[in-house]
Design an enzyme around this catalytic site. Sequence first.
Site, mmCIF file in Angstrom:
data_model
loop_
_atom_site.group_PDB
_atom_site.id
_atom_site.type_symbol
_atom_site.label_atom_id
_atom_site.label_comp_id
_atom_site.label_asym_id
_atom_site.label_seq_id
_atom_site.Cartn_x
_atom_site.Cartn_y
_atom_site.Cartn_z
ATOM 1 N N TRP A 31 0.858 -1.204 0.000
ATOM 2 C CA TRP A 31 0.000 0.000 0.000
ATOM 3 C C TRP A 31 0.882 1.237 0.000
ATOM 4 C CZ3 TRP A 31 -0.199 4.211 3.155
ATOM 5 C CH2 TRP A 31 -1.371 4.985 3.153
ATOM 6 N N SER A 97 4.517 -6.259 2.359
ATOM 7 C CA SER A 97 3.653 -5.438 3.196
ATOM 8 C C SER A 97 2.195 -5.874 3.045
ATOM 9 C CB SER A 97 3.863 -3.964 2.844
ATOM 10 O OG SER A 97 3.380 -3.120 3.861
ATOM 11 N N THR A 98 1.304 -4.976 2.589
ATOM 12 C CA THR A 98 -0.088 -5.371 2.364
ATOM 13 C C THR A 98 -0.160 -6.513 1.361
ATOM 14 O OG1 THR A 98 -0.853 -3.129 2.834
ATOM 15 C CG2 THR A 98 -2.353 -4.558 1.607
ATOM 16 N N ALA A 124 8.395 -8.271 4.775
ATOM 17 C CA ALA A 124 7.886 -7.173 5.600
ATOM 18 C C ALA A 124 6.365 -7.140 5.548
ATOM 19 C CB ALA A 124 8.478 -5.838 5.147
ATOM 20 N N ASP A 229 12.456 -1.973 10.552
ATOM 21 C CA ASP A 229 11.219 -1.671 9.840
ATOM 22 C C ASP A 229 10.371 -0.747 10.714
ATOM 23 O OD1 ASP A 229 8.656 -1.729 8.644
ATOM 24 O OD2 ASP A 229 9.042 -3.713 7.799
ATOM 25 N N HIS A 258 11.629 -0.927 5.911
ATOM 26 C CA HIS A 258 10.441 -1.543 5.325
ATOM 27 C C HIS A 258 10.590 -1.711 3.815
ATOM 28 C CE1 HIS A 258 6.283 -2.808 5.327
ATOM 29 N NE2 HIS A 258 5.969 -1.901 4.417
#
Length: 278
Positions: A31, A97-98, A124, A229, A258
């Site tokens: 995101w 991530s997302t 991450a 992160d 991140h």
Amino acid sequence: MAYVTTEDGAEIYYKDWGSADAQPIVFHHGWPLSSDDWDAQLLYFLDKGYRVVASDRRGHGRSSQIATGHDMDHYASDVSAVVEHLDLRNAVHIGHSTGGGQVARYVAKYGEPQGRVAKAVLVAAVPPIMLQSDSNPEGTPLAVFDGFREALAANRAEFFEAVASGPFYGFNREGVTPSQPVIDNWWRQGMTGSAQAHYLGIKAFSETDQTEDLKAITVPVLVLQGDDDQVVPYKAAAILQHELLQNSTLKIYEGYPHGMLTTHADVINPDILAFIQS
């Protein structure tokens, strides 16, 4: 440009490079970005002989700015639509991530039941759940995500500039030299997408409990994260993912941010390649 139309009318943009006979690697972005965030990985793995596929999440990048379905179930369903359209099999799914949450939900709900997935990589990634609670003390307080929503609604352009120039890549750390082109590219990707999709997506990536998704996955999974992160705390993410997954390998990188797929692609890419080839 190539698109798949989902059952609820979302048009999902995707890239598909390489030989149709090669093993596919499917990339899932974070995101509020797009498949462009995987440039360093797409070119690397294409050069290694793989078929590389990456899509823009609904409301992000070049996918349609549909008003509904900004949740992990629709994200995973959209991935399944692309995978089935291309008839990808023996695939490796890599999520950042997302996008890591998207991978976990897709693999658990669609990929493994359909026999289409060989391995997965979480980088991450947000599972099992980012939101802090009594049962998740290492998580992030709701007030932080409320702050994200407030900043996005007030001035999305300024908010995205602050994220990219600060915590995402660790450019706010002493001794780290910021890269303006990297910051600009992050901002460009974010601003291409829908403000509404980004606003609603905050709830999707922070409040979706994916504990059961992780428990359901049986294929080998590589879990990667940096211990610096500042976006997704690794103790509430990678460490717990490794504990919940049935067949995982964990690697924590000292000092990595991140956005380490961009800042440290020279290290991360070979590590992922070694896992895929093992």
